[in-house]
Design a protein around this motif. Structure first.
Motif, short mmCIF file in Angstrom:
data_model
loop_
_atom_site.label_atom_id
_atom_site.label_comp_id
_atom_site.label_asym_id
_atom_site.label_seq_id
_atom_site.Cartn_x
_atom_site.Cartn_y
_atom_site.Cartn_z
N LYS A 37 42.44 36.81 39.56
CA LYS A 37 42.80 35.71 38.67
C LYS A 37 42.54 34.40 39.41
O LYS A 37 42.77 34.30 40.62
N ASN A 51 35.37 41.57 26.53
CA ASN A 51 36.55 42.35 26.89
C ASN A 51 37.27 42.66 25.58
O ASN A 51 37.75 41.76 24.90
N GLU A 61 35.32 35.68 33.55
CA GLU A 61 36.02 35.98 32.30
C GLU A 61 36.74 34.74 31.78
O GLU A 61 37.49 34.10 32.52
N ASP A 90 37.31 36.96 26.39
CA ASP A 90 38.51 37.78 26.21
C ASP A 90 39.36 37.13 25.12
O ASP A 90 39.25 37.46 23.94
N GLU A 91 40.15 36.11 25.49
CA GLU A 91 41.08 35.47 24.55
C GLU A 91 40.42 34.99 23.26
O GLU A 91 41.07 34.96 22.22
N LYS A 144 39.15 42.60 40.10
CA LYS A 144 39.20 41.35 39.32
C LYS A 144 40.30 40.48 39.92
O LYS A 144 41.42 40.95 40.11
N LYS A 194 40.32 43.97 23.60
CA LYS A 194 41.73 44.35 23.59
C LYS A 194 42.04 44.71 22.16
O LYS A 194 41.89 43.87 21.26
N ASN A 234 41.42 32.92 32.50
CA ASN A 234 42.40 32.81 31.41
C ASN A 234 42.42 31.41 30.79
O ASN A 234 43.47 30.81 30.58
N ASP A 244 38.82 36.00 36.61
CA ASP A 244 39.36 35.75 35.26
C ASP A 244 40.13 34.44 35.30
O ASP A 244 41.11 34.32 36.04
MG MG Z 1 41.45 38.24 30.65
#
Ligand code: MG
Length: 379
Positions: free
Chosen positions: A170, A267, A220, A245-246, A168, A269, A197, A195
């Motif tokens: 960024k 994803n 992502e 994700d977030e 992965k 978490k 973000n 990803d």
């Molecule tokens: Mg992430």
């Protein structure tokens, strides 16, 4: 068996990273976090780790976690015994948000409950959910932004040589397509993902359409950190699955994202989701909708990593997680033995009771900036 807490200790710690980690929201050179050590009246010790970052990631910081745990969550935890760690979600509900802080104490309860049952956490999760669990989990590696695409390719080569199963990278505006193309050209068949973000908006759809040609495993969190709707507009324009994700803070968010077609992968978490109980619920509702999940990472020490590895042993975690070996980030982990990568690119799921790893308290104390012990009855 019920859990009656006698004392909870907080450790605000700083661990230097082996190499700086850069994402679209900044550079991290040391990981700062809060560890929770919960001790029952009969002397069982459970550990939890706050799995957050700075305010560029979430409004929760190590300082808000300390405050919320000390002033609200720990007093609530002392109020009555827990018959089951899953009661924590309801007990701590009075505190809105602050999922990562609440999850850190909940994690210690899961560790204790599994020890009381004489089971590894993975086996305990299996007994709670009825799902079989694996004894090894496939792992990928997350690579921060590098100075140039050439440097990135070199770094990818190093991790592939170590055996990581998925790469992965960024990305951020200006450092996206060229980086992804460079890695794809150098490694045509490697499972690769990017990803963002949350660094882009819907107006950047053309960038992701260019990436559609690279046969990425997923893209992502391309859009807003709290967005679901715009992702539901982007996903139909792409062949590549979007992974959220977030944006996913609860089972309700996961349900909405799936219903809106905002993503095809999630994803999980456990911290951001509000604890392991919520994470299990997200796992199950994704499985029912044929949405695969994987376990994200927050540069955890071995304490948080052990919890993640146990969770990732569940069957719908079909994609490799950001569950790198201890030596990916740290010269010396807080646990012994450290997590090491098996030759087949997996981590072993600990088999000892609870988290199944030995926390080296001397190392915790060496990393400690601030310590607090709160006794039941004192609050
Ligand atoms: Mg992430």
């Amino acid at each position: 068996m019920s859990i009656t807490l006698a004392r909870v200790e907080l450790f605000h710690i700083a661990m230097p990273l082996l190499t700086p980690f850069e994402t679209s929201f900044g550079v991290t050179t040391e990981r700062r976090t809060v560890l929770v050590k919960a001790i029952t009246r009969d002397g069982i010790v459970g550990w939890g780790e706050w799995a957050g970052d700075g305010p560029g990631y979430s409004y929760e910081t190590e300082h808000t976690a300390w405050h919320i745990l000390k002033d609200y969550v720990i007093p609530l935890a002392f109020r009555a015994p827990f018959e089951d760690p899953r009661e924590a979600t309801q007990r701590f509900r009075f505190v809105r948000g602050h999922h990562i802080a609440k999850a850190a104490l909940e994690a210690a309860l899961w560790d204790i409950a599994a020890q009381q049952a004489g089971m590894s956490l993975a086996a305990y999760l299996s007994s709670c959910t009825g799902h079989p669990v694996r004894s090894r989990v496939p792992v990928g590696v997350s690579i921060g932004l590098q100075p140039t695409p050439e440097a990135l390719v070199e770094r990818v080569a190093g991790f592939l040589a170590q055996g990581y199963q998925r790469i992965k990278i960024k990305i951020k505006p200006g450092r996206d397509v060229a980086d992804a193309v460079a890695v794809r050209r150098a490694f045509p068949r490697v499972p690769l993902m990017v990803d963002a973000n949350s660094a882009y908006t819907l107006a950047d759809a053309a960038i992701f359409k260019q990436m559609d040609e690279l046969e990425l495993l997923m893209i992502e969190q391309p859009l807003g950190y709290d967005d679901i709707f715009d992702h539901s507009r982007l996903q139909p324009q792409l062949k590549t699955p979007i992974c959220l994700d977030e944006s996913i803070h609860s089972p309700d968010h996961a349900r909405a994202a799936i219903a809106l077609g905002a993503c095809r992968i999630i994803n999980i978490k456990q911290g951001r989701s509000g604890g392991l109980a919520h994470a299990l619920a997200i796992h199950d509702l994704c499985a029912a909708a044929s949405v695969p999940v994987w376990c994200g990472g927050m540069l955890e020490s071995g304490i948080g990593r052990a919890l993640n590895v146990a969770m990732a042993a569940l069957p719908n975690f079909t994609l490799p997680g950001d569950l790198s070996a201890s030596n990916r980030y740290y010269a010396e982990d807080l646990i012994d033995p450290p997590f090491t990568l098996e030759p087949d690119g997996t981590l072993r799921v600990p088999q000892q009771p609870g988290l199944g790893v030995c926390v080296v308290e001397q190392r915790v104390r060496r990393a400690t900036l601030r310590h607090l012990a709160i006794e039941a009855g004192a609050v």
